[in-house]
Design an enzyme around this catalytic site. Structure first.
Site, PDB file in Angstrom:
ATOM      1  N   GLU A   1     -32.403  51.892 -57.391  1.00 60.28           N
ATOM      2  CA  GLU A   1     -31.695  50.877 -56.615  1.00 60.28           C
ATOM      3  C   GLU A   1     -30.265  51.302 -56.290  1.00 60.28           C
ATOM      4  OE1 GLU A   1     -33.150  46.958 -55.999  1.00 60.28           O
ATOM      5  OE2 GLU A   1     -33.892  48.870 -55.264  1.00 60.28           O
TER       6      GLU A   1
ATOM      7  N   THR B   1     -29.905  45.844 -46.843  1.00 56.32           N
ATOM      8  CA  THR B   1     -29.093  45.347 -47.955  1.00 56.32           C
ATOM      9  C   THR B   1     -27.659  45.852 -47.885  1.00 56.32           C
ATOM     10  OG1 THR B   1     -31.059  45.207 -49.342  1.00 56.32           O
ATOM     11  CG2 THR B   1     -28.930  45.215 -50.459  1.00 56.32           C
TER      12      THR B   1
END
Length: 375
Positions: A188, A242
C-alpha cells in the site's frame, strides 16, 4: 521476476496469535495486535518447504475511513473482492516470483503491470517471501481482479491481501494476520500511501481500528453476530485515484473540527461494538474534515448522500477515497431501494452512470479458497 531473499527480516510481535481464516468468537476491543520492525525473528530463520503445489486465495473489498475515521478505521465487505492463484513453478528462478496473468473487471489487465515490483499483489508476495526466508522455490502468480481500479473499495489492498495469504498458505501458514498486514502495508505504501484501513480489514475481516502505525497496533472491533448490517455500495463510472484524492486534503484543520471528528469517531466505535446502526449511521455521515474536500471532486456526491438519507439509510459517506458511495441499513430490500435512489442521483446531479450492490459485513477476511497438496 523479483528476487525475494534477503538477510534482514521483520521481527513481528503479535498478541494474541490468530488464525484469520476462521472467524473467532473471542475477539473484542480489548485485543490488540502489535508489530514492530527489528532484527530477524527466530521463527523466520529456517526456510519452510511448500505444503501445496498450488493455492487459490480470496480477499474481500473494504470500506475505509467510515466517515470520521480517516486512515484509522475500516471494515470488510462480503461477496466481492480479488482472487490470487499461486503455484510452485520450476520455470521461475528459486527465490523469485513471476506474475503470469492478470484479468478481471474493467481495464485491470491493461493498467496493471506484470512486473512484481510494480504490482501491489507482487509487492505483498515478495514481502511475505522475505519474512519466510524463501530462496529455494520459485513461484508464479495469477491475479483475478473482482474490484475495479480507483473505486474506493480497497482494490489494491484486496490484491495485496490475497497475494500475502496465498504465499503464506503455500508454505504452511507460518505467519499471523498482523505479519500479513505488514506485508500488505509495504504494498500500500508504494501504491497509495502508508495506511492500513483497507489492508487490515481485508486480511482480518470485520471492523478494524488502527490504534498506532509506529509500532503498528490493530484492534478488531466485534460487531454483534445477531445484528443485521447491509452496505449499499454505489459505484459510478468515474475513477478517483487515491493519490489524487489524498492530495486534496487540508494540511491544517481547526481545533473545533478536530474535536468534532474525534467525538464522532469515538461514537462510531461505540456504535459498532453495541450494534447500534442508527448511531453508526449518524457518525458515518458526520465527517467535517475529509469528505468536504473530496465530495466536490466526485460529480453528484452531495446529492447522492442526500438521496440515501431521504430513502431511509441510517447514514452515507464516501467509501475510502471514492468515488463509491456507501450507505448502511438493516434491511436488504430497503438497501436495494436506497441504492436505486442513489444511482438516480448520480445520473441526475452528476451525469454519471452507476451500479449498485447490497452486501453484508465480511467477518472472516482473506482466506484460502482451495489448494492442491504437495505429493
Amino acid at each position: 521476476m523479483a528476487i525475494c531473499y534477503h538477510q534482514a527480516a521483520l521481527n513481528l510481535i503479535a498478541s494474541p496469535s490468530s488464525n484469520f481464516f476462521k472467524p473467532s468468537t473471542s475477539l473484542s476491543v480489548s485485543h490488540t495486535f502489535r508489530c514492530s520492525v527489528s532484527v530477524p525473528s527466530e521463527t523466520l530463520v529456517t526456510e519452510p518447504e511448500p505444503v501445496f503445489t498450488s493455492v487459490k486465495s480470496f480477499a474481500p473489498a473494504t470500506v475505509a475511513n467510515l466517515g470520521p475515521g480517516f486512515d484509522f478505521l475500516g471494515c470488510a465487505v462480503d461477496g466481492i473482492g480479488d482472487f490470487v492463484t499461486l503455484r510452485v513453478d520450476p520455470d521461475v528462478h528459486p527465490g523469485e516470483i513471476a506474475i503470469s496473468d492478470i484479468n478481471g473487471v474493467g481495464n485491470s489487465a491493461k493498467k496493471l503491470s506484470k512486473n512484481p515490483i510494480w504490482n501491489c499483489a507482487g509487492i505483498a508476495a515478495i514481502a511475505v517471501m522475505k519474512m519466510l526466508n524463501i530462496r529455494s522455490v520459485g513461484l508464479s502468480l495469477s491475479l483475478e481482479k473482482g474490484l475495479p481500479l480507483g473505486s474506493g473499495l480497497g482494490s489494491s489492498a484486496a490484491s495485496a491481501a490475497a497475494a500475502a495469504v496465498a504465499v503464506n498458505e503455500i508454505f504452511g501458514g507460518r505467519l499471523s494476520a498482523s505479519d500479513l498486514v505488514l506485508a500488505g502495508l509495504e504494498s500500500e505504501s508504494k501504491v497509495s500511501g502508508y495506511h492500513a484501513d483497507n489492508v487490515a480489514p481485508a486480511i482480518m475481516g470485520g471492523f478494524v481500528l488502527i490504534r498506532s502505525y509506529n509500532p503498528l497496533e490493530l484492534i478488531p472491533l466485534k460487531f454483534p453476530n445477531e445484528k443485521d448490517l447491509f452496505f449499499v455500495l454505489v459505484n459510478p463510472e468515474f475513477e478517483a485515484p487515491t493519490k489524487k484524492m489524498r492530495a486534496a486534503l487540508p494540511t491544517e484543520i481547526t481545533m473545533s473540527h478536530h474535536v468534532w471528528n474525534c467525538s464522532q469517531a469515538g461514537a462510531l466505535v461505540a456504535s459498532v461494538l453495541q450494534g447500534d446502526l442508527k448511531g453508526l449511521g449518524t457518525a458515518l455521515s458526520s465527517d467535517k474534515i475529509v469528505e468536504p474536500r473530496r465530495a466536490p471532486l466526485i460529480p453528484g456526491m452531495d446529492a447522492v448522500k442526500k438521496a440515501a438519507i431521504e430513502a431511509g439509510a441510517f447514514g452515507c459517506t464516501i467509501s475510502g477515497a471514492g468515488p463509491t458511495a456507501v450507505a448502511i441499513t438493516d434491511d436488504e430490500e430497503r438497501g436495494r431501494e436506497i441504492g436505486i435512489r442513489m444511482v438516480e442521483a448520480f445520473m441526475e446531479d452528476g451525469n454519471l452512470k452507476a451500479s449498485v450492490v447490497v452486501k453484508t459485513l465480511d467477518r472472516v477476511g482473506a482466506r484460502l479458497v482451495s489448494g492442491i497438496p504437495r505429493n
